[in-house]
Design a protein around this motif. Structure first.
Motif, short mmCIF file in Angstrom:
data_model
loop_
_atom_site.label_atom_id
_atom_site.label_comp_id
_atom_site.label_asym_id
_atom_site.label_seq_id
_atom_site.Cartn_x
_atom_site.Cartn_y
_atom_site.Cartn_z
N CYS A 110 0.68 -1.19 -0.34
CA CYS A 110 -0.34 0.36 0.15
C CYS A 110 0.49 1.01 0.24
O CYS A 110 0.54 2.58 -0.65
CB CYS A 110 -1.20 0.15 1.11
SG CYS A 110 -1.59 -1.41 1.18
N TYR A 111 1.83 1.40 0.48
CA TYR A 111 3.20 2.31 0.12
C TYR A 111 4.29 2.51 0.42
O TYR A 111 5.17 1.29 0.05
CB TYR A 111 2.81 3.03 1.99
CG TYR A 111 1.82 3.10 2.68
CD1 TYR A 111 0.76 4.43 2.55
CD2 TYR A 111 0.90 1.73 3.74
CE1 TYR A 111 -0.07 4.40 3.55
CE2 TYR A 111 -0.59 1.84 3.94
CZ TYR A 111 -1.09 3.24 3.90
OH TYR A 111 -2.55 3.88 4.49
N ARG A 112 5.07 3.78 -0.12
CA ARG A 112 7.00 3.18 -0.54
C ARG A 112 7.06 4.10 0.63
O ARG A 112 6.22 5.84 0.57
CB ARG A 112 6.73 3.42 -2.12
CG ARG A 112 8.40 3.20 -1.80
CD ARG A 112 9.04 3.51 -4.15
NE ARG A 112 7.77 4.75 -4.29
CZ ARG A 112 7.26 4.32 -5.38
NH1 ARG A 112 6.82 3.05 -5.88
NH2 ARG A 112 6.58 5.11 -5.87
N GLU A 113 7.91 3.83 1.25
CA GLU A 113 8.19 5.33 2.52
C GLU A 113 9.92 4.93 2.29
O GLU A 113 10.89 3.90 2.50
CB GLU A 113 7.05 4.90 3.63
CG GLU A 113 5.95 5.02 3.37
CD GLU A 113 5.52 4.87 4.97
OE1 GLU A 113 4.29 5.40 4.74
OE2 GLU A 113 6.02 4.20 5.63
N GLN A 114 10.27 6.36 2.54
CA GLN A 114 12.00 6.53 3.35
C GLN A 114 11.84 7.54 4.18
O GLN A 114 10.43 8.60 4.01
CB GLN A 114 12.33 7.46 1.83
CG GLN A 114 12.94 6.28 0.92
CD GLN A 114 13.84 5.19 1.13
OE1 GLN A 114 14.66 5.19 1.92
NE2 GLN A 114 13.86 3.81 1.27
N LEU A 115 12.42 7.29 5.16
CA LEU A 115 12.92 7.70 6.48
C LEU A 115 14.01 8.73 5.58
O LEU A 115 15.14 8.45 6.16
CB LEU A 115 12.55 6.64 7.47
CG LEU A 115 12.24 6.24 7.47
CD1 LEU A 115 12.15 5.30 9.44
CD2 LEU A 115 9.76 6.50 8.16
N LEU A 130 0.20 3.74 -2.86
CA LEU A 130 0.10 3.15 -4.07
C LEU A 130 -1.03 2.50 -4.03
O LEU A 130 -1.36 2.15 -4.93
CB LEU A 130 1.43 2.15 -4.39
CG LEU A 130 2.59 2.27 -3.62
CD1 LEU A 130 4.13 1.94 -3.11
CD2 LEU A 130 3.41 3.38 -4.81
N GLU A 131 -1.62 1.86 -3.29
CA GLU A 131 -2.88 1.07 -3.22
C GLU A 131 -4.01 1.56 -1.90
O GLU A 131 -3.20 1.37 -0.51
CB GLU A 131 -2.57 -1.00 -3.30
CG GLU A 131 -3.76 -1.81 -3.58
CD GLU A 131 -3.82 -2.74 -3.07
OE1 GLU A 131 -3.70 -3.17 -2.20
OE2 GLU A 131 -2.31 -3.02 -4.30
N THR A 132 -4.96 1.09 -2.38
CA THR A 132 -5.80 1.85 -1.16
C THR A 132 -5.99 0.82 0.13
O THR A 132 -5.94 -0.36 -0.31
CB THR A 132 -7.48 1.79 -1.79
OG1 THR A 132 -7.04 2.98 -2.44
CG2 THR A 132 -7.99 2.25 -0.79
N ASP A 133 -5.21 1.11 0.95
CA ASP A 133 -5.77 0.86 2.50
C ASP A 133 -7.41 0.77 2.80
O ASP A 133 -7.37 1.84 3.21
CB ASP A 133 -4.72 1.46 3.64
CG ASP A 133 -4.07 -0.25 4.16
OD1 ASP A 133 -4.40 -0.50 5.00
OD2 ASP A 133 -2.85 0.36 4.81
N ASP A 138 -2.82 14.18 9.81
CA ASP A 138 -1.60 14.70 8.87
C ASP A 138 -1.56 14.00 7.59
O ASP A 138 -2.03 15.07 6.60
CB ASP A 138 -1.29 15.61 9.81
CG ASP A 138 -0.07 16.06 8.89
OD1 ASP A 138 -0.17 16.73 7.45
OD2 ASP A 138 1.51 16.13 9.17
N TRP A 139 -2.08 13.05 7.93
CA TRP A 139 -2.00 12.25 6.94
C TRP A 139 -2.91 12.30 5.51
O TRP A 139 -2.86 12.35 4.84
CB TRP A 139 -1.18 10.95 6.89
CG TRP A 139 -1.26 10.00 5.26
CD1 TRP A 139 -0.21 10.15 5.11
CD2 TRP A 139 -2.23 8.75 5.38
NE1 TRP A 139 -0.10 8.46 4.44
CE2 TRP A 139 -2.05 7.94 4.37
CE3 TRP A 139 -3.09 8.66 5.45
CZ2 TRP A 139 -2.21 7.39 3.74
CZ3 TRP A 139 -4.45 7.53 5.22
CH2 TRP A 139 -3.97 7.01 3.87
N MET A 140 -4.22 12.32 6.28
CA MET A 140 -5.35 12.21 5.92
C MET A 140 -5.70 13.61 4.87
O MET A 140 -5.82 13.48 3.54
CB MET A 140 -6.41 12.13 6.32
CG MET A 140 -6.30 10.25 7.66
SD MET A 140 -7.38 8.89 6.56
CE MET A 140 -8.89 9.73 7.80
N ALA A 141 -5.50 14.20 5.79
CA ALA A 141 -5.31 15.73 4.88
C ALA A 141 -4.62 15.56 3.66
O ALA A 141 -4.83 16.19 2.83
CB ALA A 141 -4.94 17.34 5.55
#
Length: 133
Positions: free
Chosen positions: A56-61, A86-89, A126-129
């Motif tokens: 669902c997600y591609r993340e880098q910290l 990437l894909e609906t969770d 914050d993420w949702m917004a």
């Protein structure tokens, strides 16, 4: 290996999308407290969570700062999550490649050179917004 090195290695494995290397940092009965979710216990549950997240997600910290107690039994990290949805969770807004950037943190318990507890925090509102924008 000291606690700061252990947590740094864990996050380097996260950024490399290397679940096996992340699991190598964990105790077999690790308690994984995810933001807005149930506690998952054990490396098998942790691996299943990572598989789901990778779909669902591609993340880098980035901007990772790790701190530890003098005895190394507890640690905390502050960082920025730079991601793509990437894909609906399930239960969340529809994904269409939205990008997001969030301040986040992690809290850890460590015993015998292994992570026994992980607590992850970020601001879901914050993420949702960001992904709805």
């Amino acid at each position: 290996m000291n606690t700061i090195d252990l947590i740094t290695r864990y996050y380097a494995a996260f950024n490399a999308a290397d679940t096996d290397a992340m699991i190598a940092c964990l105790a077999p009965d690790v308690a994984h407290h995810v933001n807005e979710g149930e506690v998952r216990v054990g490396t098998e549950a942790f691996a299943a969570f990572c598989t789901h997240m990778s779909r669902c997600y591609r993340e880098q910290l980035t901007d990772i700062v790790v701190m530890a107690t003098p005895d190394g039994s507890r640690a905390a990290a502050e960082f920025t999550v730079n991601g793509t949805y990437l894909e609906t969770d399930e239960g969340l807004p529809e994904a269409n490649g939205q990008t997001y950037r969030l301040p986040a943190g992690g809290f850890f318990s460590v015993k015998d050179g292994q992570i026994t507890r992980i607590v992850t925090y970020y601001n879901l509102a914050d993420w949702m917004a960001q992904v709805r924008a």
